[in-house]
Design an enzyme around this catalytic site. Structure first.
Site, PDB file in Angstrom:
ATOM      1  N   THR A 161       0.822  -1.214   0.000  1.00  0.00           N
ATOM      2  CA  THR A 161       0.000   0.000   0.000  1.00  0.00           C
ATOM      3  C   THR A 161       0.855   1.264   0.000  1.00  0.00           C
ATOM      4  OG1 THR A 161      -0.199  -0.135   2.421  1.00  0.00           O
ATOM      5  CG2 THR A 161      -1.921  -1.182   1.110  1.00  0.00           C
ATOM      6  N   GLU A 262      -3.762  -0.903  -8.607  1.00  0.00           N
ATOM      7  CA  GLU A 262      -4.321   0.454  -8.679  1.00  0.00           C
ATOM      8  C   GLU A 262      -3.123   1.380  -8.779  1.00  0.00           C
ATOM      9  OE1 GLU A 262      -5.152   3.842  -8.160  1.00  0.00           O
ATOM     10  OE2 GLU A 262      -5.998   3.599  -6.148  1.00  0.00           O
ATOM     11  N   CYS A 297      -3.995   9.554  -6.423  1.00  0.00           N
ATOM     12  CA  CYS A 297      -3.866   8.874  -7.712  1.00  0.00           C
ATOM     13  C   CYS A 297      -4.912   9.345  -8.709  1.00  0.00           C
ATOM     14  CB  CYS A 297      -3.943   7.366  -7.522  1.00  0.00           C
ATOM     15  SG  CYS A 297      -5.391   6.814  -6.601  1.00  0.00           S
ATOM     16  N   TRP A 462     -13.893   1.149  -7.287  1.00  0.00           N
ATOM     17  CA  TRP A 462     -12.774   2.071  -7.496  1.00  0.00           C
ATOM     18  C   TRP A 462     -11.675   1.350  -8.258  1.00  0.00           C
ATOM     19  CZ3 TRP A 462     -12.219   7.202  -6.046  1.00  0.00           C
ATOM     20  CH2 TRP A 462     -10.945   7.752  -6.215  1.00  0.00           C
TER      21      TRP A 462
END
EC number: 1.2.1.-
Length: 506
Positions: A161, A262, A297, A462
């Site tokens: 993360t 992501e 982001c 998401w």
């Protein structure tokens, strides 16, 4: 009295207990708003990853999984709700630690803690609901068969993360993974690990079974890479840079291991000339790029303005930018804190200087606020006269910097918006709702906002397209990330199948 400017001393969280790293190394923690060292975190390495993976595998299979991986979802839900309750109890403390660690305004960090608790509560509900979805029947064309579906946890998952929302981004992965019945190894960014280590303390307090959540802090090459390439890790979920995401994909491909990514973004915000309230649109523009110092982001860092309103809009944007309180993030009313580190600070300044050298105009900002002599602070920065070949248009800055282009027609706006390798998010502001719907379909992004920028809800998916990655977090899609689907089919007839000619009976 000023709050303490230090952090708790923690070890690695492995197997439900604190452990010093095998090599005994630690990394300094620097408050980016003051440049002062406020403590340190353990620097895990491959040796520690090995121990953590073994703890997670043991927790997954212990007693046939009846205490965790095969336990009813309601059992796991109780633990998730207990974590949420502790987050709420410690909200002020956790928000302060995150501000000291990352430089974000205390108000923002406090809001993040609310979202962390809400995310654990949401996935507690989904864990319970999962019990009722097991053995879902499948309609078949043959009456002599019955078939159903089981949803089972993938296994041991590595969760890597980022530093921009340290505990919240970790929770987006930890909560659904635990709800699914997986066991986990969390590797937060070495630039902001403090609040994630406190999650380990909370798990100890609530009695989470040992090894269900393990937390390894340290440098990416020394801890993250061994985790993502470990043969006994069944899946890797990563949020971070596109370049690191590529390396994780390559590593996972050697074992045909699933990943969800992501990654970066260079998201557009299109503003048409039919808006009634310019200031309303300007504020959403500001929120889309200056919240969290632009270290988001999905930040809408490319502003596309209809040529008829461009000058008036930019005048108001500059006026609003001048009004932002840039300060020590612990000060009341701070709306722009520091960026995360000296390295990020220098990187952003280099983007700005390159834009200037390539012919762009720094309409506002571009440097350090004069009243802040220490800390990694940057002014909100607005850059105009940008061409599509410029670095500032093409590459993710990850800072409080927005670049601006004008357009004349809707088709031109869409073409400019899609002129990027990324595809995480996009936004449109217009009073014409049919136009907004058209653009929502035309933009090559996984998330679209209409008449706003950056709202995020745990119930909604998401994730992005193109080089912004693949897979979806949050909502039911986030839970599916950590589940496998198993088909079970039963032959129900008393008659033999009859495909082969039987041999003669003796």
């Amino acid at each position: 009295m000023a709050p303490p400017q230090t952090i708790p001393r923690r070890g690695l969280f492995i197997g439900g207990a604190w452990r010093e790293p095998c090599l005994g190394r630690r990394l300094p923690v620097v408050n980016p708003a003051t440049e002062a060292t406020i403590g340190d975190i353990p620097a895990g390495t491959a040796e520690d990853v090995e121990i953590a993976v073994a703890a997670a595998r043991d927790a997954f299979s212990r007693d046939g999984g009846r205490h965790w991986s095969r336990a009813p979802g309601a059992v796991r839900a109780n633990f998730l709700r207990a974590i949420a309750a502790k987050i709420k109890d410690r909200k002020s403390e956790l928000a302060l630690l995150e501000t000291l660690d990352s430089g974000k305004p205390l108000d923002e960090a406090s809001g993040d803690m609310d979202d962390v608790a809400a995310c654990f509560e949401y996935y507690a509900d989904l864990a319970e609901a999962l019990d009722g979805k097991q053995q879902s029947p499948i309609s078949l064309p043959m009456e002599n068969f019955k078939s159903y579906v089981l949803k089972e946890p993938i296994g041991v998952v590595g969760l890597i993360t980022p530093w921009n929302y340290p505990l919240l981004m970790a929770t987006w992965k930890v909560a659904p993974a635990l709800a699914a019945g997986c066991t986990t190894i969390l590797k937060p960014s070495e630039l902001a690990s403090v609040s994630c280590l406190e999650l380990g303390a909370i798990c100890m307090e609530i009695g989470l079974p040992p090894g269900v959540l393990n937390i390894i802090t340290g440098l990416g090459p020394e801890a993250g890479a061994p985790l993502s390439s470990h043969s006994h890790v069944d899946k890797v979920a990563f949020t971070g840079s596109t370049e690191t995401g590529k390396r994780i994909m390559i590593s996972a491909a050697q074992m045909v291991k699933p990943v969800s990514l992501e990654l970066g973004g260079k998201s557009p915000l299109i503003v048409f000339d039919d808006i009634g309230d310019i200031d309303k649109a300007v504020e959403w523009t500001m929120f889309g790029i200056f919240a969290n110092a632009g270290q988001v982001c999905s930040a809408t860092s490319r502003l596309l303005l209809h040529e008829k309103i461009a000058k008036k809009f930019l005048d108001r944007l500059v006026a609003w930018a001048k009004n932002i309180k840039v300060s020590d993030p612990l000060e009341e009313g701070c709306r722009l804190g520091s960026v995360i580190s000296e390295g990020q600070y220098e990187k952003i300044k280099k983007f700005i200087s390159t834009a200037r050298s390539e012919g762009a105009t720094i309409l506002y900002g571009g440097g350090r606020p004069q009243h802040l002599r220490r800390g990694f602070f940057l002014e909100p920065t607005i850059i105009t006269d940008v061409s599509t070949s410029m670095q500032i248009w093409q590459e993710e800055v990850f800072g409080p910097v927005i670049c601006v282009k004008e357009f004349r027609t809707e088709s031109e706006a869409v073409e400019l918006a899609n002129d990027t390798h990324y595809g995480l998010a996009g936004a449109v502001i217009s009073n014409d709702q049919e136009r907004c719907e058209r653009i929502s379909k035309a933009l090559h992004s996984g998330i679209i906002w209409i008449n706003c920028s950056q709202p995020c809800f745990v119930q909604a998916p998401w994730g992005g397209n193109k080089r912004s990655g693949f897979g979806r977090e949050l909502g039911e899609w986030g839970l599916d990330n950590y589940l496998t689907v198993k088909q079970v089919t039963k032959y129900c007839s008393d008659e033999p199948w009859g495909w082969y000619q039987p041999p003669s009976k003796l």
